[in-house]
Design a protein around this motif. Structure first.
Motif, PDB file in Angstrom:
ATOM      1  N   LYS A 144       0.816  -1.210   0.000  1.00  0.00           N
ATOM      2  CA  LYS A 144       0.000   0.000   0.000  1.00  0.00           C
ATOM      3  C   LYS A 144       0.856   1.270   0.000  1.00  0.00           C
ATOM      4  O   LYS A 144       0.339   2.375  -0.134  1.00  0.00           O
ATOM      5  N   ARG A 145       2.142   1.101   0.144  1.00  0.00           N
ATOM      6  CA  ARG A 145       3.044   2.256   0.213  1.00  0.00           C
ATOM      7  C   ARG A 145       3.748   2.481  -1.120  1.00  0.00           C
ATOM      8  O   ARG A 145       3.859   1.581  -1.954  1.00  0.00           O
ATOM      9  N   ALA A 146       4.267   3.669  -1.294  1.00  0.00           N
ATOM     10  CA  ALA A 146       4.881   4.062  -2.567  1.00  0.00           C
ATOM     11  C   ALA A 146       6.151   3.274  -2.868  1.00  0.00           C
ATOM     12  O   ALA A 146       6.473   3.019  -4.030  1.00  0.00           O
ATOM     13  N   PHE A 147       6.860   2.873  -1.803  1.00  0.00           N
ATOM     14  CA  PHE A 147       8.153   2.213  -2.005  1.00  0.00           C
ATOM     15  C   PHE A 147       8.018   0.965  -2.870  1.00  0.00           C
ATOM     16  O   PHE A 147       8.730   0.788  -3.861  1.00  0.00           O
ATOM     17  N   LEU A 148       7.083   0.052  -2.501  1.00  0.00           N
ATOM     18  CA  LEU A 148       6.948  -1.199  -3.229  1.00  0.00           C
ATOM     19  C   LEU A 148       6.280  -0.978  -4.590  1.00  0.00           C
ATOM     20  O   LEU A 148       6.516  -1.739  -5.518  1.00  0.00           O
ATOM     21  N   LYS A 149       5.472   0.069  -4.708  1.00  0.00           N
ATOM     22  CA  LYS A 149       4.866   0.391  -6.007  1.00  0.00           C
ATOM     23  C   LYS A 149       5.929   0.910  -6.970  1.00  0.00           C
ATOM     24  O   LYS A 149       5.851   0.682  -8.175  1.00  0.00           O
ATOM     25  N   ARG A 150       6.927   1.569  -6.418  1.00  0.00           N
ATOM     26  CA  ARG A 150       8.015   2.098  -7.243  1.00  0.00           C
ATOM     27  C   ARG A 150       8.997   1.001  -7.632  1.00  0.00           C
ATOM     28  O   ARG A 150       9.582   1.018  -8.706  1.00  0.00           O
ATOM     29  N   TYR A 151       9.174   0.020  -6.718  1.00  0.00           N
ATOM     30  CA  TYR A 151      10.106  -1.081  -6.993  1.00  0.00           C
ATOM     31  C   TYR A 151       9.376  -2.427  -6.857  1.00  0.00           C
ATOM     32  O   TYR A 151       9.634  -3.200  -5.923  1.00  0.00           O
ATOM     33  N   PRO A 152       8.479  -2.745  -7.767  1.00  0.00           N
ATOM     34  CA  PRO A 152       7.673  -3.982  -7.659  1.00  0.00           C
ATOM     35  C   PRO A 152       8.498  -5.268  -7.725  1.00  0.00           C
ATOM     36  O   PRO A 152       8.071  -6.307  -7.212  1.00  0.00           O
ATOM     37  N   TYR A 153       9.689  -5.187  -8.324  1.00  0.00           N
ATOM     38  CA  TYR A 153      10.535  -6.380  -8.444  1.00  0.00           C
ATOM     39  C   TYR A 153      11.082  -6.851  -7.084  1.00  0.00           C
ATOM     40  O   TYR A 153      11.613  -7.958  -6.964  1.00  0.00           O
ATOM     41  N   LEU A 154      10.939  -6.005  -6.062  1.00  0.00           N
ATOM     42  CA  LEU A 154      11.399  -6.392  -4.723  1.00  0.00           C
ATOM     43  C   LEU A 154      10.370  -7.240  -3.972  1.00  0.00           C
ATOM     44  O   LEU A 154      10.659  -7.761  -2.892  1.00  0.00           O
ATOM     45  N   ASN A 155       9.176  -7.375  -4.545  1.00  0.00           N
ATOM     46  CA  ASN A 155       8.093  -8.108  -3.887  1.00  0.00           C
ATOM     47  C   ASN A 155       8.500  -9.533  -3.540  1.00  0.00           C
ATOM     48  O   ASN A 155       8.410  -9.957  -2.377  1.00  0.00           O
ATOM     49  N   ALA A 156       8.936 -10.280  -4.539  1.00  0.00           N
ATOM     50  CA  ALA A 156       9.295 -11.688  -4.325  1.00  0.00           C
ATOM     51  C   ALA A 156      10.481 -11.852  -3.376  1.00  0.00           C
ATOM     52  O   ALA A 156      10.419 -12.659  -2.434  1.00  0.00           O
ATOM     53  N   PRO A 157      11.592 -11.118  -3.574  1.00  0.00           N
ATOM     54  CA  PRO A 157      12.712 -11.259  -2.638  1.00  0.00           C
ATOM     55  C   PRO A 157      12.340 -10.923  -1.190  1.00  0.00           C
ATOM     56  O   PRO A 157      12.801 -11.593  -0.259  1.00  0.00           O
ATOM     57  N   LEU A 158      11.498  -9.914  -1.009  1.00  0.00           N
ATOM     58  CA  LEU A 158      11.076  -9.547   0.340  1.00  0.00           C
ATOM     59  C   LEU A 158      10.262 -10.659   0.998  1.00  0.00           C
ATOM     60  O   LEU A 158      10.468 -10.984   2.168  1.00  0.00           O
ATOM     61  N   GLN A 159       9.346 -11.239   0.227  1.00  0.00           N
ATOM     62  CA  GLN A 159       8.527 -12.324   0.774  1.00  0.00           C
ATOM     63  C   GLN A 159       9.390 -13.525   1.152  1.00  0.00           C
ATOM     64  O   GLN A 159       9.238 -14.098   2.234  1.00  0.00           O
ATOM     65  N   VAL A 160      10.296 -13.897   0.251  1.00  0.00           N
ATOM     66  CA  VAL A 160      11.178 -15.041   0.525  1.00  0.00           C
ATOM     67  C   VAL A 160      12.054 -14.762   1.743  1.00  0.00           C
ATOM     68  O   VAL A 160      12.261 -15.624   2.605  1.00  0.00           O
ATOM     69  N   GLY A 161      12.569 -13.533   1.821  1.00  0.00           N
ATOM     70  CA  GLY A 161      13.426 -13.164   2.949  1.00  0.00           C
ATOM     71  C   GLY A 161      12.683 -13.196   4.278  1.00  0.00           C
ATOM     72  O   GLY A 161      13.214 -13.691   5.276  1.00  0.00           O
ATOM     73  N   LEU A 162      11.448 -12.692   4.280  1.00  0.00           N
ATOM     74  CA  LEU A 162      10.653 -12.680   5.511  1.00  0.00           C
ATOM     75  C   LEU A 162      10.309 -14.089   5.974  1.00  0.00           C
ATOM     76  O   LEU A 162      10.419 -14.414   7.159  1.00  0.00           O
ATOM     77  N   VAL A 163       9.902 -14.931   5.020  1.00  0.00           N
ATOM     78  CA  VAL A 163       9.569 -16.317   5.371  1.00  0.00           C
ATOM     79  C   VAL A 163      10.819 -17.045   5.861  1.00  0.00           C
ATOM     80  O   VAL A 163      10.787 -17.784   6.846  1.00  0.00           O
ATOM     81  N   GLY A 164      11.942 -16.822   5.168  1.00  0.00           N
ATOM     82  CA  GLY A 164      13.199 -17.454   5.577  1.00  0.00           C
ATOM     83  C   GLY A 164      13.623 -17.040   6.976  1.00  0.00           C
ATOM     84  O   GLY A 164      14.060 -17.872   7.771  1.00  0.00           O
ATOM     85  N   LEU A 165      13.459 -15.741   7.286  1.00  0.00           N
ATOM     86  CA  LEU A 165      13.811 -15.246   8.614  1.00  0.00           C
ATOM     87  C   LEU A 165      12.959 -15.901   9.695  1.00  0.00           C
ATOM     88  O   LEU A 165      13.458 -16.283  10.759  1.00  0.00           O
ATOM     89  N   CYS A 166      11.653 -16.057   9.404  1.00  0.00           N
ATOM     90  CA  CYS A 166      10.769 -16.699  10.369  1.00  0.00           C
ATOM     91  C   CYS A 166      11.142 -18.167  10.576  1.00  0.00           C
ATOM     92  O   CYS A 166      11.146 -18.675  11.697  1.00  0.00           O
ATOM     93  N   LEU A 167      11.469 -18.854   9.477  1.00  0.00           N
ATOM     94  CA  LEU A 167      11.792 -20.284   9.567  1.00  0.00           C
ATOM     95  C   LEU A 167      13.102 -20.547  10.301  1.00  0.00           C
ATOM     96  O   LEU A 167      13.280 -21.617  10.877  1.00  0.00           O
TER      97      LEU A 167
END
Length: 213
Positions: A144-167
């Motif tokens: 919902k923020r401008a940052f990810l709308k400006r850099y949509p290619y970061l979506n997948a790496p961020l999700q993988v990184g967050l899940v990896g950190l939790c695991l």
């Protein structure tokens, strides 16, 4: 989020899980290629169908709800994949021993307890508080923020990184929920196994078994 993507990634994930479940099973009884193939097909098919079914139920719900489909699918799939890949244990039992490691026989009751503990551990690894709740909430806020709308290619790496950190934290914590060398009272074993143990050691009250991972 598309059906082909859900189908493909759930199949990849459950194929990996099937290998993990087979190689980390309890017991030493051999399994034939046909039995292994049947277990694999049934486990992955059941898990993928469950994921697709859950996805179809959330089509008209808010996006944040849809983000929980992977967790629900993984939880349901573990309840299918693990017992099917270890079905031979449920049919024939797993080795049980005394405190000193002396083998006393095989027990299906011990197998049921072992598989239940592994299922709980695996679901815990992906539980909302540890693995699959934090990433969806954070990603929903970022989108919902401008940052990810400006850099949509970061979506997948961020999700993988967050899940990896939790695991990183969830995996060892949930593996430690139950001891690797589990135990159960002799009185909770099958009657024939109890009789077999009574002949060998009438004073024995507790048996031990490897629960697998």
């Amino acid at each position: 989020r598309t059906t082909p993507a859900v189908l493909f990634w759930q199949w990849v994930n459950q194929s990996f899980n099937a290998i993990v479940n087979y190689t980390n099973r309890s017991g030493d009884a051999p399994i034939t290629p046909s039995q292994l193939g049947t277990a694999y097909v049934s486990a992955t098919t059941g898990a993928v169908v469950t994921a697709l079914g859950l996805k179809s139920l959330t089509k008209h719900l808010p996006a944040i709800i849809g983000r929980y489909v992977p967790f629900a699918a993984v939880a349901a799939a573990n309840c299918i994949n693990i017992p099917l890949m270890r079905q031979r244990e449920l049919k024939l039992g797993i080795p049980i021993t005394d405190e000193n490691g002396n083998r006393l026989g095989e027990s299906t009751a011990a197998a049921q307890k072992a598989i239940f503990q592994v299922v709980v551990s695996r679901i815990g690894m992906a539980a909302p508080a540890m693995g699959e709740s934090i990433p969806p909430v954070i990603m929903n806020m970022l989108e919902k923020r401008a940052f990810l709308k400006r850099y949509p290619y970061l979506n997948a790496p961020l999700q993988v990184g967050l899940v990896g950190l939790c695991l990183v934290f969830a995996t060892p914590l949930c593996c430690a929920l139950f001891p690797q060398k589990s135990s159960m009272p002799v009185s909770r074993l099958e009657p024939e196994v109890q009789a077999q143990i009574q002949e060998k050691d009438p004073q024995l009250e507790t048996v031990y078994f490897n629960k697998g991972l």
